[in-house]
Design a protein around this motif. Structure first.
Motif, short mmCIF file in Angstrom:
data_model
loop_
_atom_site.label_atom_id
_atom_site.label_comp_id
_atom_site.label_asym_id
_atom_site.label_seq_id
_atom_site.Cartn_x
_atom_site.Cartn_y
_atom_site.Cartn_z
N ARG A 173 -3.27 -5.02 -13.02
CA ARG A 173 -3.65 -6.07 -12.07
C ARG A 173 -2.41 -6.65 -11.38
NH1 ARG A 173 -7.74 -11.08 -13.53
NH2 ARG A 173 -8.91 -11.01 -11.57
N PHE A 174 -1.34 -6.79 -12.14
CA PHE A 174 -0.07 -7.29 -11.60
C PHE A 174 0.45 -6.36 -10.51
CE2 PHE A 174 4.68 -7.38 -12.16
CZ PHE A 174 4.88 -8.61 -11.58
N GLU A 175 0.45 -5.07 -10.79
CA GLU A 175 0.93 -4.09 -9.83
C GLU A 175 0.02 -4.02 -8.59
OE1 GLU A 175 1.18 -0.49 -12.06
OE2 GLU A 175 3.17 -0.94 -12.85
N LEU A 176 -1.28 -4.18 -8.81
CA LEU A 176 -2.22 -4.13 -7.68
C LEU A 176 -1.88 -5.20 -6.65
CD1 LEU A 176 -6.05 -3.73 -7.82
CD2 LEU A 176 -5.09 -5.66 -6.58
N MET A 177 -1.61 -6.42 -7.11
CA MET A 177 -1.31 -7.50 -6.18
C MET A 177 0.00 -7.25 -5.45
SD MET A 177 -1.18 -11.64 -6.72
CE MET A 177 -2.95 -11.82 -6.90
N LEU A 178 1.01 -6.76 -6.16
CA LEU A 178 2.29 -6.47 -5.53
C LEU A 178 2.15 -5.38 -4.47
CD1 LEU A 178 4.72 -6.50 -8.60
CD2 LEU A 178 4.48 -8.26 -6.85
N MET A 179 1.41 -4.35 -4.80
CA MET A 179 1.21 -3.25 -3.86
C MET A 179 0.44 -3.72 -2.63
SD MET A 179 2.73 -0.57 -4.92
CE MET A 179 2.02 0.52 -3.70
N LEU A 180 -0.63 -4.46 -2.85
CA LEU A 180 -1.51 -4.86 -1.77
C LEU A 180 -0.87 -5.89 -0.84
CD1 LEU A 180 -4.35 -4.30 -0.70
CD2 LEU A 180 -5.20 -6.14 -2.16
N HIS A 181 -0.19 -6.88 -1.42
CA HIS A 181 0.36 -7.97 -0.63
C HIS A 181 1.75 -7.71 -0.08
CE1 HIS A 181 -2.39 -11.24 -2.64
NE2 HIS A 181 -3.06 -10.23 -2.11
N VAL A 182 2.52 -6.88 -0.77
CA VAL A 182 3.92 -6.68 -0.39
C VAL A 182 4.15 -5.29 0.19
CG1 VAL A 182 6.31 -6.66 -1.19
CG2 VAL A 182 4.72 -8.36 -2.10
N VAL A 183 3.92 -4.27 -0.62
CA VAL A 183 4.28 -2.91 -0.20
C VAL A 183 3.44 -2.43 0.98
CG1 VAL A 183 4.45 -0.50 -0.94
CG2 VAL A 183 5.09 -2.33 -2.53
N THR A 184 2.12 -2.53 0.86
CA THR A 184 1.26 -2.02 1.93
C THR A 184 1.39 -2.85 3.20
OG1 THR A 184 -0.31 -1.04 0.37
CG2 THR A 184 -1.10 -1.48 2.58
N VAL A 185 1.43 -4.16 3.07
CA VAL A 185 1.61 -5.01 4.26
C VAL A 185 2.93 -4.67 4.96
CG1 VAL A 185 2.06 -7.37 5.06
CG2 VAL A 185 0.16 -6.92 3.50
N GLY A 186 3.99 -4.54 4.17
CA GLY A 186 5.29 -4.21 4.75
C GLY A 186 5.29 -2.85 5.44
N LYS A 187 4.70 -1.87 4.80
CA LYS A 187 4.66 -0.52 5.38
C LYS A 187 3.81 -0.47 6.65
CE LYS A 187 5.48 2.40 1.31
NZ LYS A 187 4.88 3.47 0.45
N LEU A 188 2.67 -1.14 6.64
CA LEU A 188 1.81 -1.13 7.83
C LEU A 188 2.52 -1.78 9.01
CD1 LEU A 188 -1.71 -1.97 6.33
CD2 LEU A 188 -0.92 0.24 7.22
N CYS A 189 3.24 -2.87 8.76
CA CYS A 189 4.02 -3.50 9.83
C CYS A 189 5.12 -2.55 10.32
CB CYS A 189 4.65 -4.80 9.34
SG CYS A 189 3.48 -6.15 9.11
N ARG A 190 5.73 -1.86 9.39
CA ARG A 190 6.80 -0.91 9.75
C ARG A 190 6.26 0.23 10.61
NH1 ARG A 190 9.12 2.66 11.36
NH2 ARG A 190 10.93 3.82 10.59
N LEU A 191 5.17 0.86 10.18
CA LEU A 191 4.64 2.04 10.85
C LEU A 191 3.97 1.71 12.19
CD1 LEU A 191 3.17 3.72 7.66
CD2 LEU A 191 5.10 4.58 9.00
N PHE A 192 3.03 0.78 12.16
CA PHE A 192 2.33 0.44 13.40
C PHE A 192 3.21 -0.42 14.31
CE2 PHE A 192 -1.25 1.56 10.64
CZ PHE A 192 -1.95 2.41 11.48
N GLY A 193 4.12 -1.19 13.71
CA GLY A 193 5.04 -1.98 14.51
C GLY A 193 5.95 -1.10 15.35
N GLU A 194 6.39 0.01 14.78
CA GLU A 194 7.22 0.94 15.55
C GLU A 194 6.46 1.50 16.75
OE1 GLU A 194 9.86 5.04 14.99
OE2 GLU A 194 8.58 4.32 13.35
N ASP A 195 5.21 1.88 16.52
CA ASP A 195 4.39 2.40 17.62
C ASP A 195 4.24 1.36 18.73
OD1 ASP A 195 4.06 4.66 16.09
OD2 ASP A 195 2.07 4.09 15.36
N MET A 196 3.97 0.12 18.33
CA MET A 196 3.78 -0.95 19.31
C MET A 196 5.06 -1.23 20.08
SD MET A 196 1.45 -3.62 17.11
CE MET A 196 -0.16 -3.18 16.46
N CYS A 197 6.19 -1.25 19.38
CA CYS A 197 7.47 -1.52 20.04
C CYS A 197 7.81 -0.43 21.05
CB CYS A 197 8.58 -1.64 19.01
SG CYS A 197 8.53 -3.18 18.04
#
Length: 259
Positions: A102-126
């Motif tokens: 459960r601890f890892e789930l929250m870290l992955m969902l709130h930190v890792v995935t959010v960060g990666k999605l901003c990185r990947l789609f943010g690059e496309d948008m920029c």
């Protein structure tokens, strides 16, 4: 325009999807780990508002979820103009009584995935010179409070990460907005119906529809952040300087409001 909304099968995510379809006539890519509910939402919004909808089942707590989602969009020739990182979980528990899964789930969902999605789609948008990203943080980002030590820390990451990216993305024509609401009237926090109604009546909690309306207006104006409610603005300085005795006192009885 096409909006990618995570956690769109219920709660705040559902309200984002509904408002985008109804008020902005935006096509939708809805992502959730609730496959049946997500398909029903997509079909309903498409029929009611005449927008194109795609229901995509994904567990965003998986290590490579962001990369797989981004690859899906590329392979499907989908240009994401709006990214709303809404998917999240909440639990109230001492850290040593929280399972590692459960601890890892929250870290992955709130930190890792959010960060990666901003990185990947943010690059496309920029590269295109336009786009909108909306990330959901929380007033708890300013709280050092037992029981929600992982939740408030991950929300603090989202808050600071988003504000930092605003400076990087804004000159390239891309807006990134972070919302820091207080309590929102959804099932996320596990309050009983009785206390949910009381919280709304006392304006301690706000309806998700109100939050979403404010958030989308700020997002489309490419504002850096938003916090709905005068009470929340007044309470923020107090959250940063809550005395230890009060934290211990509230921690003893807060559990009784959970289901």
């Amino acid at each position: 325009m096409l909006a990618l909304v995570t956690g769109a099968s219920s709660g705040i995510g559902l309200q984002y999807a509904t408002a985008l379809a109804r008020d902005y006539h935006t096509d939708l890519l809805l992502v959730s780990n609730q496959e049946k509910e997500q398909i029903e939402v997509a079909n309903d919004l498409s029929e009611r508002y005449g927008v194109k909808t795609i229901a995509l089942y994904r567990d965003l707590s998986e290590q490579n979820a962001a990369e797989e989602l981004h690859r899906y969009c590329i392979d499907s020739n989908l240009q994401v103009d709006i990214l709303i990182n809404n998917a999240g979980v909440f639990f109230f528990n001492p850290l040593v009584e929280t399972s590692m899964k459960r601890f890892e789930l929250m870290l992955m969902l709130h930190v890792v995935t959010v960060g990666k999605l901003c990185r990947l789609f943010g690059e496309d948008m920029c590269k295109r010179g336009n786009g909108y990203i909306l990330n959901m943080s929380s007033m708890s980002a300013w709280m050092a409070y037992p029981g929600i030590q992982t939740y408030n820390s991950t929300k603090a990451f989202i808050y600071n990460f988003s504000k930092s990216l605003w400076y990087e993305f804004r000159p390239k024509g891309v807006g990134i907005t972070v919302m820091t609401p207080g309590a929102v009237d959804t099932a996320l926090f596990g309050l009983s119906p009785k206390y949910r109604k009381l919280a709304v009546k006392l304006t301690v909690s706000i309806p998700p529809e109100k939050l979403v309306k404010i958030a989308l207006k700020r997002m489309f104006k490419k504002k850096k952040q938003g916090m709905p409610g005068l009470l929340n603005h007044l309470a923020t300085p107090l959250l940063k300087h809550t005395p230890d005795w009060l934290v211990f006192l509230t921690y003893k009885w807060v559990g009784q409001f959970q289901k």
